[in-house]
Enzyme design. Sequence first.
Site, mmCIF file in Angstrom:
data_model
loop_
_atom_site.group_PDB
_atom_site.id
_atom_site.type_symbol
_atom_site.label_atom_id
_atom_site.label_comp_id
_atom_site.label_asym_id
_atom_site.label_seq_id
_atom_site.Cartn_x
_atom_site.Cartn_y
_atom_site.Cartn_z
ATOM 1 C CB SER A 243 56.168 -3.573 80.912
ATOM 2 O OG SER A 243 56.516 -2.330 81.491
ATOM 3 C CE LYS A 244 62.042 -8.641 82.453
ATOM 4 N NZ LYS A 244 61.250 -9.307 83.470
#
Length: 460
Positions: A243-244
């Site tokens: 994820s980010k």
Amino acid sequence: MVRVRFAPSPTGYLHVGGARTALFNYLFARKEGGQFILRIEDTDIERSKKEYEERLIEALSWLGLDWDEMYRQSERIKLYQETAEKLVREGKAYYVYAYPEEIEKTREKLLQAGKPPHYNQDLLKEFDTPERRKEYEKKGLRPAIFFKFNQKEYSFHDLIKGNITFKEGTIGDFALLRSNGMPTYNFAVVVDDADMQITHVIRGDDHLSNTLRQLAIYEALKVPPPKFAHVSMILGPDGSKLSKRHGATSVEEFRSRGILPQALVNYLALLGWSHPEGKEIISLQEMIEAFSLERVSDRPAIFDIEKLRWMNSVYIRSLPDDEYLKLAKPFLESTGMRCEDEKLLKIINTVKDRIRELSEIPELVEYFFKRPQVKVKFEENEREALKQIIESLKNTEWNKKEIVKAFRKPMKEHGVKSKEFFHKLRIALTGREEGVELDVLIEILGFEEFQKRIEETLIS
Ligand code: GLU
């Protein structure tokens, strides 16, 4: 004929996980001489955006994954509605006159009573009163349509995960159509996969649990389900879903950093799949030839940015001059570094072997465009030698060989020690401790710039 689809929801940018799903579908289709379909799943009207759709398409094209047919679910609403109505007529689905909050409340009540939160027709019937029907009509609302889930065990053979069984009693009835007339994800997917004659569904294993609902819908529609291949997730180095938090995850971000599409595609192919001969640098054509679902791992893959950067450096090194120049130019121009193409190519070639992303170029070559703000203390004999070097360079043909020659005699005459002298010279010319060979550097700078930089840095 093999027909596969990539079915992104335009609710965000193309994540590398999505790009890998698209790639595996593409490779499988091309390998099998089949068709690759792009289906935009934009029925979630609140979250879907045209802008995201455009960017998705742009990212897929940039990766070079071309599709044979394209559809948009928002243009197919009638088909979902008609199919849901047909299921109602056949007694396999039913109208529900409840508002979403009421449906949610029913669920909470079940939970409070210690029961599994599964809907059924009896439970939802309480909302179906003549007043409610009138109210819906007045408001222009349609009843939602719920699917009568056939309570039994479902199983299927997944081409990656093996045999999967869903035990009886894990879910209840579920919505096919909402009261705004829009289909739910599971319903639209099945209607489309059936209608588009999809033979293989290759997608992330986050959709594995949805397969149960989808199998039940296929059964109700009397359509044989496609083959499924659920690909394991991509994880970050810490073992959690990528994820980010782990840094760049969208295709666009990698593009803007100067990762080449060939490198990203190559890297993504190896996230979960491997070449039968263990090859690492593989062209798209080679991937197509070697691709098979049997070689897709059922274990999660770890995203290793350093490996991607390494792969990118290999692809950068193999770029022909004109391509390299074309790709690097925007990175330089955005930081205000401009000059004629011939010189620019020489400049960027000084770092071609060192960079792993094109975005690293401006910082590394900045000194060609900006004089370094440094002062260097040259010894008396070095200054004398420099004077003579400048004199002889002034009248010489401008190439590396002549430049090297111009240094020899004066240095010898003044007893200049080359190691120290060259080090100082490099600092005077670039402001840096290391970098490209001095002769290459001086040749690119040109005589006037060379002279200027020396004079400006000299302290007596
Ligand atoms: N639209 C779904 C998604 O974006 C994919 C549906 C599917 O592949 O079945 O995750």
